[in-house]
Design a protein around this motif. Sequence first.
Motif, PDB file in Angstrom:
ATOM      1  N   VAL A 195       0.837  -1.198   0.000  1.00  0.00           N
ATOM      2  CA  VAL A 195       0.000   0.000   0.000  1.00  0.00           C
ATOM      3  C   VAL A 195       0.876   1.254   0.000  1.00  0.00           C
ATOM      4  CG1 VAL A 195      -1.681   1.328   1.338  1.00  0.00           C
ATOM      5  CG2 VAL A 195      -1.962  -1.130   1.093  1.00  0.00           C
ATOM      6  N   ALA A 196       1.948   1.230   0.794  1.00  0.00           N
ATOM      7  CA  ALA A 196       2.854   2.378   0.871  1.00  0.00           C
ATOM      8  C   ALA A 196       3.493   2.654  -0.483  1.00  0.00           C
ATOM      9  CB  ALA A 196       3.922   2.131   1.929  1.00  0.00           C
ATOM     10  N   LEU A 197       3.914   1.602  -1.181  1.00  0.00           N
ATOM     11  CA  LEU A 197       4.530   1.782  -2.492  1.00  0.00           C
ATOM     12  C   LEU A 197       3.521   2.300  -3.510  1.00  0.00           C
ATOM     13  CD1 LEU A 197       6.726  -1.454  -2.596  1.00  0.00           C
ATOM     14  CD2 LEU A 197       7.517   0.902  -2.265  1.00  0.00           C
ATOM     15  N   GLN A 198       2.284   1.810  -3.418  1.00  0.00           N
ATOM     16  CA  GLN A 198       1.234   2.287  -4.308  1.00  0.00           C
ATOM     17  C   GLN A 198       1.001   3.793  -4.113  1.00  0.00           C
ATOM     18  OE1 GLN A 198      -0.334   0.101  -6.339  1.00  0.00           O
ATOM     19  NE2 GLN A 198      -2.187   1.104  -7.046  1.00  0.00           N
ATOM     20  N   LEU A 199       0.935   4.191  -2.845  1.00  0.00           N
ATOM     21  CA  LEU A 199       0.725   5.601  -2.540  1.00  0.00           C
ATOM     22  C   LEU A 199       1.925   6.437  -2.966  1.00  0.00           C
ATOM     23  CD1 LEU A 199      -0.982   7.818  -1.295  1.00  0.00           C
ATOM     24  CD2 LEU A 199      -0.110   7.158   0.954  1.00  0.00           C
ATOM     25  N   ALA A 200       3.133   5.913  -2.760  1.00  0.00           N
ATOM     26  CA  ALA A 200       4.343   6.630  -3.188  1.00  0.00           C
ATOM     27  C   ALA A 200       4.335   6.848  -4.696  1.00  0.00           C
ATOM     28  CB  ALA A 200       5.587   5.854  -2.767  1.00  0.00           C
ATOM     29  N   ALA A 201       3.878   5.843  -5.443  1.00  0.00           N
ATOM     30  CA  ALA A 201       3.806   5.978  -6.897  1.00  0.00           C
ATOM     31  C   ALA A 201       2.826   7.073  -7.298  1.00  0.00           C
ATOM     32  CB  ALA A 201       3.407   4.642  -7.521  1.00  0.00           C
ATOM     33  N   GLY A 206      15.844   3.443   2.689  1.00  0.00           N
ATOM     34  CA  GLY A 206      17.053   4.237   2.854  1.00  0.00           C
ATOM     35  C   GLY A 206      17.824   4.466   1.579  1.00  0.00           C
ATOM     36  N   VAL A 207      17.352   3.911   0.454  1.00  0.00           N
ATOM     37  CA  VAL A 207      18.059   4.058  -0.819  1.00  0.00           C
ATOM     38  C   VAL A 207      17.309   5.057  -1.691  1.00  0.00           C
ATOM     39  CG1 VAL A 207      18.917   2.865  -2.867  1.00  0.00           C
ATOM     40  CG2 VAL A 207      18.851   1.674  -0.656  1.00  0.00           C
ATOM     41  N   PRO A 208      17.970   6.124  -2.143  1.00  0.00           N
ATOM     42  CA  PRO A 208      17.283   7.133  -2.962  1.00  0.00           C
ATOM     43  C   PRO A 208      17.260   6.761  -4.442  1.00  0.00           C
ATOM     44  CG  PRO A 208      19.500   7.869  -2.498  1.00  0.00           C
ATOM     45  CD  PRO A 208      19.339   6.548  -1.783  1.00  0.00           C
ATOM     46  N   SER A 209      16.192   7.144  -5.099  1.00  0.00           N
ATOM     47  CA  SER A 209      16.117   6.981  -6.548  1.00  0.00           C
ATOM     48  C   SER A 209      16.951   8.065  -7.218  1.00  0.00           C
ATOM     49  CB  SER A 209      14.665   7.097  -7.005  1.00  0.00           C
ATOM     50  OG  SER A 209      14.236   8.453  -6.927  1.00  0.00           O
ATOM     51  N   PRO A 210      17.197   7.948  -8.517  1.00  0.00           N
ATOM     52  CA  PRO A 210      17.781   9.092  -9.245  1.00  0.00           C
ATOM     53  C   PRO A 210      16.822  10.273  -9.186  1.00  0.00           C
ATOM     54  CG  PRO A 210      17.853   7.068 -10.561  1.00  0.00           C
ATOM     55  CD  PRO A 210      16.991   6.773  -9.381  1.00  0.00           C
ATOM     56  N   LEU A 211      17.337  11.474  -9.392  1.00  0.00           N
ATOM     57  CA  LEU A 211      16.489  12.658  -9.460  1.00  0.00           C
ATOM     58  C   LEU A 211      15.660  12.585 -10.732  1.00  0.00           C
ATOM     59  CD1 LEU A 211      15.738  15.393  -8.194  1.00  0.00           C
ATOM     60  CD2 LEU A 211      17.545  16.417  -9.589  1.00  0.00           C
ATOM     61  N   LEU A 212      14.343  12.691 -10.590  1.00  0.00           N
ATOM     62  CA  LEU A 212      13.420  12.559 -11.714  1.00  0.00           C
ATOM     63  C   LEU A 212      12.661  13.855 -11.905  1.00  0.00           C
ATOM     64  CD1 LEU A 212      11.928   9.056 -10.784  1.00  0.00           C
ATOM     65  CD2 LEU A 212      13.803   9.527 -12.387  1.00  0.00           C
ATOM     66  N   SER A 213      12.366  14.176 -13.160  1.00  0.00           N
ATOM     67  CA  SER A 213      11.590  15.373 -13.455  1.00  0.00           C
ATOM     68  C   SER A 213      10.856  15.170 -14.771  1.00  0.00           C
ATOM     69  CB  SER A 213      12.507  16.596 -13.549  1.00  0.00           C
ATOM     70  OG  SER A 213      11.759  17.768 -13.824  1.00  0.00           O
ATOM     71  N   GLY A 214       9.583  15.568 -14.816  1.00  0.00           N
ATOM     72  CA  GLY A 214       8.792  15.439 -16.028  1.00  0.00           C
ATOM     73  C   GLY A 214       7.963  14.169 -16.036  1.00  0.00           C
ATOM     74  N   VAL A 215       6.736  14.279 -16.513  1.00  0.00           N
ATOM     75  CA  VAL A 215       5.818  13.141 -16.473  1.00  0.00           C
ATOM     76  C   VAL A 215       6.320  11.987 -17.335  1.00  0.00           C
ATOM     77  CG1 VAL A 215       4.363  13.868 -18.407  1.00  0.00           C
ATOM     78  CG2 VAL A 215       3.343  12.601 -16.494  1.00  0.00           C
ATOM     79  N   GLN A 216       7.185  12.265 -18.296  1.00  0.00           N
ATOM     80  CA  GLN A 216       7.733  11.200 -19.128  1.00  0.00           C
ATOM     81  C   GLN A 216       8.634  10.265 -18.333  1.00  0.00           C
ATOM     82  OE1 GLN A 216       8.553  14.373 -19.350  1.00  0.00           O
ATOM     83  NE2 GLN A 216      10.788  14.574 -19.338  1.00  0.00           N
ATOM     84  N   ARG A 217       9.022  10.683 -17.119  1.00  0.00           N
ATOM     85  CA  ARG A 217       9.854   9.845 -16.260  1.00  0.00           C
ATOM     86  C   ARG A 217       9.033   8.912 -15.370  1.00  0.00           C
ATOM     87  NH1 ARG A 217      15.227   9.725 -17.692  1.00  0.00           N
ATOM     88  NH2 ARG A 217      15.947  11.793 -18.285  1.00  0.00           N
ATOM     89  N   ALA A 218       7.715   8.957 -15.487  1.00  0.00           N
ATOM     90  CA  ALA A 218       6.860   8.131 -14.639  1.00  0.00           C
ATOM     91  C   ALA A 218       7.184   6.639 -14.745  1.00  0.00           C
ATOM     92  CB  ALA A 218       5.394   8.398 -14.965  1.00  0.00           C
ATOM     93  N   PRO A 219       7.418   6.069 -15.947  1.00  0.00           N
ATOM     94  CA  PRO A 219       7.776   4.637 -15.987  1.00  0.00           C
ATOM     95  C   PRO A 219       9.021   4.303 -15.178  1.00  0.00           C
ATOM     96  CG  PRO A 219       7.154   5.411 -18.174  1.00  0.00           C
ATOM     97  CD  PRO A 219       7.258   6.634 -17.299  1.00  0.00           C
ATOM     98  N   LEU A 220      10.009   5.220 -15.151  1.00  0.00           N
ATOM     99  CA  LEU A 220      11.204   4.984 -14.337  1.00  0.00           C
ATOM    100  C   LEU A 220      10.854   4.984 -12.851  1.00  0.00           C
ATOM    101  CD1 LEU A 220      13.843   7.208 -16.184  1.00  0.00           C
ATOM    102  CD2 LEU A 220      13.547   4.734 -16.330  1.00  0.00           C
ATOM    103  N   LEU A 221       9.957   5.894 -12.450  1.00  0.00           N
ATOM    104  CA  LEU A 221       9.505   5.936 -11.057  1.00  0.00           C
ATOM    105  C   LEU A 221       8.835   4.626 -10.672  1.00  0.00           C
ATOM    106  CD1 LEU A 221       8.575   7.316  -8.370  1.00  0.00           C
ATOM    107  CD2 LEU A 221       6.596   8.155  -9.665  1.00  0.00           C
ATOM    108  N   PHE A 222       7.903   4.157 -11.491  1.00  0.00           N
ATOM    109  CA  PHE A 222       7.162   2.937 -11.177  1.00  0.00           C
ATOM    110  C   PHE A 222       8.089   1.727 -11.155  1.00  0.00           C
ATOM    111  CE2 PHE A 222       3.437   5.170 -13.484  1.00  0.00           C
ATOM    112  CZ  PHE A 222       3.206   5.950 -12.362  1.00  0.00           C
ATOM    113  N   ASP A 223       9.033   1.691 -12.086  1.00  0.00           N
ATOM    114  CA  ASP A 223       9.969   0.570 -12.140  1.00  0.00           C
ATOM    115  C   ASP A 223      10.861   0.553 -10.908  1.00  0.00           C
ATOM    116  OD1 ASP A 223      11.427  -1.612 -13.681  1.00  0.00           O
ATOM    117  OD2 ASP A 223      13.065  -0.174 -13.396  1.00  0.00           O
ATOM    118  N   TRP A 224      11.316   1.730 -10.481  1.00  0.00           N
ATOM    119  CA  TRP A 224      12.199   1.789  -9.316  1.00  0.00           C
ATOM    120  C   TRP A 224      11.466   1.342  -8.059  1.00  0.00           C
ATOM    121  CZ3 TRP A 224      12.876   4.060  -4.578  1.00  0.00           C
ATOM    122  CH2 TRP A 224      14.165   4.032  -4.068  1.00  0.00           C
ATOM    123  N   LEU A 225      10.218   1.755  -7.899  1.00  0.00           N
ATOM    124  CA  LEU A 225       9.443   1.364  -6.723  1.00  0.00           C
ATOM    125  C   LEU A 225       9.119  -0.122  -6.716  1.00  0.00           C
ATOM    126  CD1 LEU A 225       6.974   4.376  -6.419  1.00  0.00           C
ATOM    127  CD2 LEU A 225       8.738   3.733  -4.769  1.00  0.00           C
TER     128      LEU A 225
END
Length: 276
Positions: free
Chosen positions: A98-104, A123-142
């Motif tokens: 649930v936490a990961l879903q909400l984070a996404a 405790g591990v940070p993702s790369p810095l992301l910007s722009g809605v085109q980066r959403a797949p990278l966000l979802f994949d990382w989570l």
Amino acid sequence: MQPIAPATLERLRHLRFAPLYAKPGAGVGERRSDQRGAGLEFIDHRPYRPGDDIRDLDHRLMARLGQPYLRSYAADRQLPVSVVVDGSASMGAARRDVALQLAAMLGFVALAGGEGLRVWRGGVPSPLLSGVQRAPLLFDWLARAGAAARFTDHLNTLARDLPRGGLVLLISDWQDAAALDHLDMLRRAGHEPVVIRLTTAAEVDPTRLGSGVLVLADAETGQELTIALTPEMLAQYQALWDARTQRLAKGWFFDLPQGTDPGDVIAQMRIKGLLA
């Protein structure tokens, strides 16, 4: 982590964070900042200095005063947004999902708004992301498997590593009392924390565990504790629960009970004004 429905993403795409005091200050974004630079909103004039861009000269003012003046604009910057997901063992698989879903969902809002986003998991940070085109990278990382880690272990470094004055969304069960001290440190360091607490029915009402003498195991250490659910013990627990809730709720605070859809937090944020 369950994928977010396209219809939900379309609704989230139009939302924007409306923090009380977190300020834009990094990257090129869509928010008016206190910095001067390239932007659309005029601030004032200042005298020309050698080396200034002559394209910003105000020729009409120069004709009236006989001296060269530049038009100054407010620079459009990104709001630094950090989403922190508790990776401790006490979260459990269901609550962590649930936490990961909400984070996404919250991360997608930040990307759609042109903010600078970093997501922390275990405790591990993702790369810095910007722009809605980066959403797949966000979802994949989570979606990647993350090692369990105590929430306080990486909260120790957040105040130092997070962009100063940013919006910090913290998703946790907040079972570790020491995490409250780190939350206060984030506030003192100039960050704007948003506390999201995921609770189970038994945490809210311990009588759901049963009655009489119970043997409970610490999810972090495995240590067992034998307790009797007497009226006195229940009253003491309630007092501690209320005191912890009071500390968590000093600023933005949202509760997500077990079995509740993560989208309910988005709805709460819209009602309270954090999302617009």
